[in-house]
Design an enzyme around this catalytic site. Structure first.
Site, PDB file in Angstrom:
ATOM      1  N   ASP A  16      49.442  38.720  46.893  1.00  0.00           N
ATOM      2  CA  ASP A  16      49.833  37.404  46.393  1.00  0.00           C
ATOM      3  C   ASP A  16      51.327  37.326  46.061  1.00  0.00           C
ATOM      4  OD1 ASP A  16      46.972  35.956  45.024  1.00  0.00           O
ATOM      5  OD2 ASP A  16      46.961  37.988  45.818  1.00  0.00           O
ATOM      6  N   GLU A  35      49.359  31.650  48.186  1.00  0.00           N
ATOM      7  CA  GLU A  35      48.833  30.565  47.362  1.00  0.00           C
ATOM      8  C   GLU A  35      49.597  30.359  46.055  1.00  0.00           C
ATOM      9  OE1 GLU A  35      45.424  30.551  45.148  1.00  0.00           O
ATOM     10  OE2 GLU A  35      45.950  32.392  44.117  1.00  0.00           O
ATOM     11  N   ASN A  36      50.449  31.319  45.683  1.00  0.00           N
ATOM     12  CA  ASN A  36      51.281  31.176  44.481  1.00  0.00           C
ATOM     13  C   ASN A  36      52.768  31.167  44.818  1.00  0.00           C
ATOM     14  OD1 ASN A  36      49.433  31.241  42.115  1.00  0.00           O
ATOM     15  ND2 ASN A  36      48.831  33.207  42.977  1.00  0.00           N
ATOM     16  N   ASN A  38      42.470  29.968  45.292  1.00  0.00           N
ATOM     17  CA  ASN A  38      42.058  28.908  44.365  1.00  0.00           C
ATOM     18  C   ASN A  38      43.184  27.935  44.017  1.00  0.00           C
ATOM     19  OD1 ASN A  38      42.928  31.402  42.987  1.00  0.00           O
ATOM     20  ND2 ASN A  38      42.682  30.216  41.118  1.00  0.00           N
ATOM     21  N   HIS A  39      44.439  28.292  44.326  1.00  0.00           N
ATOM     22  CA  HIS A  39      45.557  27.390  44.068  1.00  0.00           C
ATOM     23  C   HIS A  39      46.034  26.677  45.333  1.00  0.00           C
ATOM     24  CE1 HIS A  39      46.581  30.021  40.339  1.00  0.00           C
ATOM     25  NE2 HIS A  39      45.807  29.003  40.002  1.00  0.00           N
ATOM     26  N   HIS A  82      39.571  36.236  48.640  1.00  0.00           N
ATOM     27  CA  HIS A  82      40.283  35.887  47.413  1.00  0.00           C
ATOM     28  C   HIS A  82      39.245  35.715  46.306  1.00  0.00           C
ATOM     29  CE1 HIS A  82      44.117  34.528  45.705  1.00  0.00           C
ATOM     30  NE2 HIS A  82      43.412  33.664  44.984  1.00  0.00           N
ATOM     31  N   HIS A 140      43.970  38.008  44.738  1.00  0.00           N
ATOM     32  CA  HIS A 140      43.763  37.137  43.573  1.00  0.00           C
ATOM     33  C   HIS A 140      44.115  37.775  42.239  1.00  0.00           C
ATOM     34  CE1 HIS A 140      42.254  34.017  40.948  1.00  0.00           C
ATOM     35  NE2 HIS A 140      41.365  34.819  40.420  1.00  0.00           N
TER      36      HIS A 140
END
Length: 257
Positions: free
Chosen positions: A9, A40-41, A68-69, A149, A174
């Protein structure tokens, strides 16, 4: 043999800048064939923006995965819909923007990359186990990598054993902390519970420690901030047989830079 670099990540601007600093030389030294990264971040705050995605692709990444983001930034929805190589978890509802897998053609080989999200301690989504069964029926290349994830280590392990011999590798993302369990399962699937992250080393999961402490001691709404300081680069290198699809070697990387 195909050498795949999977990067954990990527956290905000410091993480993106670290990719640009580290990746070109690492690809050359390790003779990497393809680079996959969880993005995702990667935007400032969290989520993935078109700007952060293009920064990573321009820095040498080939495929970006999510989690999830993935949908934190509404402005990225069109980009996710248009892109073939910026993924979001396949077991999100069908109405969500974007795609959950891609097949990347490198000429000498093709590799399928599938993005899934867990359900334990996360928002309810479609079953990742049912979704992967559907997707594998559509894929005709022996090289298949799954970014799972998920929060729970047990769920990640269950997915890896469930897919052992059916995919080349299952890599967990994650939790932002690299686990010390990179290995090859008995039927030839490479596995690591969590690849880790690329972001500030002196932090809690990439976030300034004072923000996390304030949140946990007061339970008040807290804006998470990321300091641009020394970073950690976590990744794994997978060596995959392009004929059988089996993982021949998996090595974890952890570089302070």
């Amino acid at each position: 043999m195909v050498k795949v670099l999977f990067i954990g990540d990527i956290v905000s601007i410091p993480g993106c800048n670290t990719i640009r600093k580290i990746l070109p030389k690492l690809k050359s030294e390790q003779k990497i064939d393809i680079v996959i990264a969880n993005a995702e971040n990667s935007a400032s705050g969290n989520g993935m923006s078109k700007k952060s995605a293009m920064h990573l692709l321009d820095s040498g990444c080939d495929i970006l995965t999510g989690g999830n983001h993935s949908f934190k930034r509404h402005e990225s929805y069109n980009f996710l819909n248009e892109s073939e190589i910026a993924l979001r978890p396949a077991n999100f509802p069908r109405s969500c923007p974007g795609k959950g897998f891609c097949i990347y053609d490198k000429g000498r080989f093709s590799i399928a990359v599938i993005n899934l999200i867990g359900r334990v301690y996360l928002e309810p989504n479609n079953s990742p186990f049912e979704e992967i069964n559907k997707l594998l029926k559509k894929i005709d290349t022996p090289l298949v990598l799954v970014d799972f994830h998920a929060e729970a280590t047990s769920e990640k392990g269950a997915m890896a054993y469930y897919l052992d011999g059916r995919v080349s590798a299952v890599v967990g993302t994650h939790t932002h902390v690299q686990t010390n369990d990179a290995r090859i399962l008995k039927n030839g699937t490479g596995f690591i519970t969590d690849v880790g992250m690329v972001g500030p080393y002196d932090s809690i999961l990439g976030v300034d420690a004072s923000c996390i402490i304030r949140k946990l001691t007061t339970n008040l709404p807290t804006r998470f901030e990321v300091k641009d300081n020394q970073c950690i680069f976590n990744a794994v290198i997978l060596e995959l047989d392009e004929i059988t699809g089996k993982c021949e070697k998996i090595s974890a990387l952890s570089i302070i830079c």
